[in-house]
Write a protein that holds these residues in place. Structure first.
Motif, mmCIF file in Angstrom:
data_model
loop_
_atom_site.group_PDB
_atom_site.id
_atom_site.type_symbol
_atom_site.label_atom_id
_atom_site.label_comp_id
_atom_site.label_asym_id
_atom_site.label_seq_id
_atom_site.Cartn_x
_atom_site.Cartn_y
_atom_site.Cartn_z
ATOM 1 N N UNK A 6 2.750 2.800 3.090
ATOM 2 C CA UNK A 6 3.532 2.158 2.351
ATOM 3 C C UNK A 6 3.443 3.135 0.832
ATOM 4 N N UNK A 7 2.403 3.638 0.878
ATOM 5 C CA UNK A 7 1.968 4.676 -0.347
ATOM 6 C C UNK A 7 3.166 5.824 -0.234
ATOM 7 N N UNK A 8 3.667 6.192 0.948
ATOM 8 C CA UNK A 8 4.654 7.281 0.953
ATOM 9 C C UNK A 8 5.895 6.895 0.270
ATOM 10 N N UNK A 9 6.207 5.327 0.462
ATOM 11 C CA UNK A 9 7.370 4.991 0.108
ATOM 12 C C UNK A 9 7.419 4.808 -1.379
ATOM 13 N N UNK A 10 6.064 4.422 -1.981
ATOM 14 C CA UNK A 10 6.084 4.155 -3.426
ATOM 15 C C UNK A 10 6.057 5.652 -4.096
ATOM 16 N N UNK A 11 5.266 6.398 -3.566
ATOM 17 C CA UNK A 11 5.183 7.736 -4.453
ATOM 18 C C UNK A 11 6.645 8.500 -4.215
ATOM 19 N N UNK A 12 7.337 8.332 -3.122
ATOM 20 C CA UNK A 12 8.501 8.830 -3.107
ATOM 21 C C UNK A 12 9.508 8.434 -4.130
ATOM 22 N N UNK A 13 9.448 6.986 -4.124
ATOM 23 C CA UNK A 13 10.378 6.335 -5.066
ATOM 24 C C UNK A 13 10.109 6.840 -6.495
ATOM 25 N N UNK A 14 8.782 6.755 -6.759
ATOM 26 C CA UNK A 14 8.469 7.146 -8.212
ATOM 27 C C UNK A 14 8.792 8.544 -8.578
#
Length: 551
Positions: free
Chosen positions: A51-59
């Motif tokens: 999930x961290x990949x999704x959050x960091x990508x969106x950021x």
């Protein structure tokens, strides 16, 4: 020109792929990977959605251009640092069966380095230490580059990036809702990096909270103000030996892969002690540590407080807590500590209430070290006899004796000698010179386990053979393990249980603990009572104080 452009395009794809792999692995590989079943650890750990990949990508997609690169650099450095912590965690789980505490555990790196010196040699140990530092720096630098690289790719392909992140996010939510797990209980919907970041960030406040909690625990002591004439009244005339056997854990008795030597030692010594008029009772304790940290277990056992980290240990030895050894001293026993593993100044030894401490420099040993162990256990018992036990016209004695021959790396293992041939220890020179090297033993996992068991058997032989030869009707022996050995011997899912035994000739001594339900003999039954190690002090003081009189 077209060939040059094609080459650059291929290079861009390769570097982007490398960045994806580096970041993906950093996010999803668990710090307890060695707990996975054999054969599943690598490919199973890769089947995860972070999930961290999704959050960091969106950021990164939402940030204005002028902020994106600095934030990407910061996130990359942070992820690199967390990856270093994760690798340290993996090492800690492999050796100590727990995570690394980034506030309290730095002192253990010195012990780790010394272990590598013993098992691989100083040159190899230095090389590994330097390599580890270079790897840490490379991981932080490489992770920073990878995140910056992927940030550029995301912003260059915004539409595709949003679609991809959305699909991964939906997949993660679905997997999380289903609670889908891999073999070993690892969830496919991964949040490993976030958990590690939270654990690392919360280490300081958690340790501060634990310090406050422990300060309150120290003040609760039913025996703090007990008059000396009301302490250990049933043992006033007895010599009491309390001995810790290094790494003597439950698996040494119950793991059929290597328990043969220990069971043989207990059986043979049990027969001899019975013929000499001794009886024994045995049970289990749950140690506050595993794989190492012996001083934490010693402190737990002797203080009646749960000491499972360095902060608690330092707080304890700065207090006036009544230890079991000091209780004996207050009750009129001469209290001595026999500590062959102490090679430097040990100011905290005063906390335990010893009248005298014998360390590696004052036991009169003139032989070679046996890897980590500065001297063989049988020599330690022989020196204790000459320095304390055999003295004429002395009063009752309390001796806390730490046996170290079963300390990692469990090679070379000494052999038993005739007691009258031990002398100053120089007799052990040829024994070490002709022994197989530690490095050779540690090339074979099966040999490590075999030598571990042999070393524990040797420690037990040294202790119980001494008891048979020299002890009289008033001698009482309490011996126990400090902790289970490292996971390289017992695996990742072993208990923290250790055996404990009380041996005496006088039946009244063992009558005092009838209510404990312990097993007759030197080997506790698997179903024998199992107590936390910190509860023993109060149970022992009660059993052998006025309130413990069975009549």
């Amino acid at each position: 020109m077209s060939e040059k452009k094609s080459y650059r395009r291929v290079l861009r794809h390769l570097t982007t792929g490398l960045a994806v792999v580096v970041v993906f692995l950093a996010l999803i590989v668990p710090d307890q990977i060695f707990r996975l079943p054999p054969g599943n650890s690598v490919h199973t750990a890769l089947l995860r959605v972070p999930i961290e990949a999704v959050i960091l990508g969106i950021l990164l997609l939402l940030l204005p251009g002028r902020f994106r690169r600095p934030v990407a650099i910061g996130l990359g450095a942070l992820l690199g640092a967390l990856t270093v912590v994760k690798l340290v965690d993996i090492g800690f789980f492999a050796v100590l069966a727990r995570r690394f505490d980034p506030v309290l555990d730095w002192v253990l790196f010195d012990d780790g380095f010394n272990f590598m010196v013993d098992s691989m040699g100083r040159a190899a140990a230095i090389g590994i230490a330097v390599g580890a530092l270079l790897l840490a720096a490379a991981l932080i630098a490489g992770m920073t580059w990878a995140v910056v690289r992927l940030s550029g790719v995301l912003t260059a392909h915004r539409a595709g990036a949003w679609r991809g992140l959305g699909a991964v996010g939906v997949a993660w939510v679905a997997l999380f809702a289903m609670g889908f797990q891999l073999i070993g209980g690892i969830p496919v919907a991964s949040h490993t990096a976030a958990d590690l970041a939270a654990h690392t960030a919360l280490a300081l406040p958690n340790d501060l909270r634990d310090r406050k909690q422990f300060a309150a625990e120290v003040l609760v002591d039913a025996y703090r103000d007990r008059p000396a004439d009301q302490l250990l009244t049933a043992l006033k005339k007895n010599d009491v030996l309390i001995s810790f056997v290094e790494s003597y854990g439950r698996d040494a008795l119950e793991n059929p892969a290597f328990n043969g030597a220990v069971l043989k030692s207990l059986a043979e010594n049990g027969d001899r002690l019975t013929k000499a008029g001794f009886s024994a009772r045995s049970g289990w304790l749950t140690s506050s540590t595993a794989g190492g940290g012996s001083w934490l277990a010693h402190a737990t056992f002797l203080s009646g407080l749960w000491i499972d980290n360095e902060q608690r240990y330092r707080s304890l030895v700065s207090s006036d807590r009544l230890t079991l050894t000091r209780a004996f001293n207050n009750a009129g026993h001469r209290a001595v500590g026999v500590e062959p593993g102490i090679t430097f100044a040990w100011p905290e030894g005063q906390f335990y209430g010893y009248d005298h401490i014998y360390d590696s420099h004052t036991l009169g040993y003139n032989g070679p070290a046996f890897s980590w162990s500065t001297m063989p256990d049988q020599y330690v018992m022989s020196a204790f006899h000459e320095l304390e036990y055999a003295k004429k016209n002395r009063g009752p004695l309390l001796a806390e004796i730490t046996l170290t021959s079963s300390h990692t790396p469990w090679a070379p293992v000494p052999t038993m000698l005739d007691w009258d041939k031990i002398g100053d220890g120089s007799v052990y020179g040829p024994m070490v010179a002709n022994a197989e090297s530690t490095q050779s033993v540690w090339k074979d996992n099966a040999r490590i386990k075999t030598e571990y068991a042999r070393s524990v058997a040797y420690s037990i032989d040294s202790l119980l053979s001494y008891l048979e030869k020299y002890a009289d009707d008033d001698t009482v022996l309490v011996f126990l393990g400090d902790h289970q050995p490292a996971p390289v011997v017992v695996g990742q899912n072993a208990t923290r249980d250790v055996p404990i035994t009380i041996v005496a000739k006088d039946p009244k001594v063992l009558d005092r603990i009838d209510s404990w339900g312990w097993t007759d003999g030197l080997k506790p039954d698997p179903a024998a009572p199992n107590w936390r190690m910190d509860t023993f002090r109060d149970r022992f003081l009660a059993a052998y104080g006025p309130e413990g009189d069975p009549h």
